[in-house]
Design an enzyme around this catalytic site. Structure first.
Site, PDB file in Angstrom:
ATOM      1  CG  ASP A 159       8.570 -20.098-119.453  1.00  0.00           C
ATOM      2  OD1 ASP A 159       7.831 -19.505-118.648  1.00  0.00           O
ATOM      3  OD2 ASP A 159       8.488 -21.303-119.697  1.00  0.00           O
ATOM      4  CG  ASP A 204      16.540 -22.879-132.983  1.00  0.00           C
ATOM      5  OD1 ASP A 204      15.829 -22.126-132.295  1.00  0.00           O
ATOM      6  OD2 ASP A 204      16.234 -23.253-134.132  1.00  0.00           O
ATOM      7  CE  LYS A 263      12.627 -21.151-133.873  1.00  0.00           C
ATOM      8  NZ  LYS A 263      13.425 -22.364-134.136  1.00  0.00           N
TER       9      LYS A 263
HETATM   10  O1  O7M Z   1      16.920 -25.345-143.906  1.00  0.00           O
HETATM   11  P1  O7M Z   1      15.769 -26.011-143.192  1.00  0.00           P
HETATM   12  O2  O7M Z   1      14.457 -25.489-143.645  1.00  0.00           O
HETATM   13  O3  O7M Z   1      15.849 -27.493-143.192  1.00  0.00           O
HETATM   14  O4  O7M Z   1      15.936 -25.643-141.633  1.00  0.00           O
HETATM   15  C1  O7M Z   1      15.789 -24.364-141.154  1.00  0.00           C
HETATM   16  C2  O7M Z   1      16.119 -24.316-139.688  1.00  0.00           C
HETATM   17  O5  O7M Z   1      15.920 -22.985-139.226  1.00  0.00           O
HETATM   18  C3  O7M Z   1      15.244 -25.197-138.813  1.00  0.00           C
HETATM   19  O6  O7M Z   1      16.006 -25.592-137.687  1.00  0.00           O
HETATM   20  C4  O7M Z   1      14.155 -24.269-138.362  1.00  0.00           C
HETATM   21  O7  O7M Z   1      13.614 -24.639-137.126  1.00  0.00           O
HETATM   22  C5  O7M Z   1      14.910 -22.948-138.242  1.00  0.00           C
HETATM   23  N1  O7M Z   1      14.096 -21.746-138.443  1.00  0.00           N
HETATM   24  C6  O7M Z   1      13.308 -21.600-139.546  1.00  0.00           C
HETATM   25  O8  O7M Z   1      13.309 -22.420-140.464  1.00  0.00           O
HETATM   26  N2  O7M Z   1      12.497 -20.510-139.645  1.00  0.00           N
HETATM   27  C7  O7M Z   1      12.462 -19.525-138.716  1.00  0.00           C
HETATM   28  O9  O7M Z   1      11.726 -18.576-138.876  1.00  0.00           O
HETATM   29  C8  O7M Z   1      13.311 -19.631-137.611  1.00  0.00           C
HETATM   30  C9  O7M Z   1      14.179 -20.714-137.529  1.00  0.00           C
HETATM   31  C10 O7M Z   1      15.209 -20.635-136.560  1.00  0.00           C
HETATM   32  O10 O7M Z   1      16.298 -21.092-136.664  1.00  0.00           O
HETATM   33  O11 O7M Z   1      14.936 -19.895-135.524  1.00  0.00           O
HETATM   34  C11 O7M Z   1      15.965 -19.595-134.676  1.00  0.00           C
END
Ligand code: O7M
Length: 211
Positions: A63, A58, A60
């Site tokens: 670029d 992850d 994201k």
């Molecule tokens: O269950 P949590 O809230 O502790 O964690 C959620 C995980 O999903 C955390 O790694 C976030 O960065 C990710 N995430 C989101 O919470 N919201 C989003 O919109 C997108 C992500 C994600 O995983 O994007 C790929």
């Protein structure tokens, strides 16, 4: 079957590996992001490889195409099975991620809409729908859609059809896992599992969605 994906947002390498190992029987994949890799180093991928579960990077990725290519090459060389990329950077940048991933036998998931409250500022008003369309057109393997807004998952499902939807935001962020599980292919859960007193027991409880 709806997958349960553990989001391993810990900063301690040993603790992360130990929690992942204890949860492994109840989960379908592990998502690793900046918090863990920047704290523990890329070696964490080797620690987790023995679990025999898909590892999702992850990062994201967001670029220009050339930089996306370099990032994705490094991701798959490190041993990841999939990468998460942003879509707002446009089709050429997303296509580059997809090309690299598919050349390496991996997958790309594009963030269509995020789960936090502030996400509505830019993702609503048609942007998420356009990103989901772009993900389909670029032959991405699926999208990320918010468990905090099940109605939005429904709308994005109309666009991506049978492509995979992975959904974060249950538990700590307020989304209801049982509501969301029926709408998506996988639910991403972090704190509700790894901050629990007994992470494996919590993962086992949540693994009811895998039925
Ligand atoms: O269950 P949590 O809230 O502790 O964690 C959620 C995980 O999903 C955390 O790694 C976030 O960065 C990710 N995430 C989101 O919470 N919201 C989003 O919109 C997108 C992500 C994600 O995983 O994007 C790929």
């Amino acid at each position: 079957m709806t997958e349960l994906i553990l989001s391993l947002d810990l900063c301690d390498r040993r603790q992360a590996a130990s929690i992942a190992e204890s949860c492994a029987p109840y989960i379908d994949a592990v998502k690793v992001g900046y918090p863990l890799v920047l704290s523990a180093g890329l070696g964490i991928v080797q620690d987790l490889a023995g679990l025999g579960l898909p590892l999702i990077a992850d990062f994201k990725v967001a670029d220009i195409p050339n930089t996306n290519r370099l990032i994705c090459d490094a991701v798959f060389s490190a041993g990841f099975d999939a990468v998460i990329a942003h879509g707002f950077v446009g089709p050429d940048a997303v296509r580059t991620c997809v090309e690299v991933a598919h050349d390496r036998g991996g997958a790309v998931y594009v963030v269509a809409e995020m789960s936090h409250p502030g996400a509505v500022e830019f993702f609503h008003g048609g942007v998420a729908e356009r990103i989901a369309t772009l993900a389909v057109n670029c032959r991405a393997d699926g999208i990320i859609a918010p468990a905090t807004r099940p109605d939005r998952i429904g709308r994005l499902r109309e666009i991506v059809g049978r492509r995979t939807i992975y959904s974060p935001g249950v538990g700590t962020q307020g989304g209801d896992i049982d509501t969301v599980a029926g709408l998506v292919d996988g639910v991403i859960v972090g704190r509700s599992i790894y901050e629990a007193e007994d992470p494996a027991a919590e993962a086992k409880l949540l693994s009811r969605i895998r039925r």
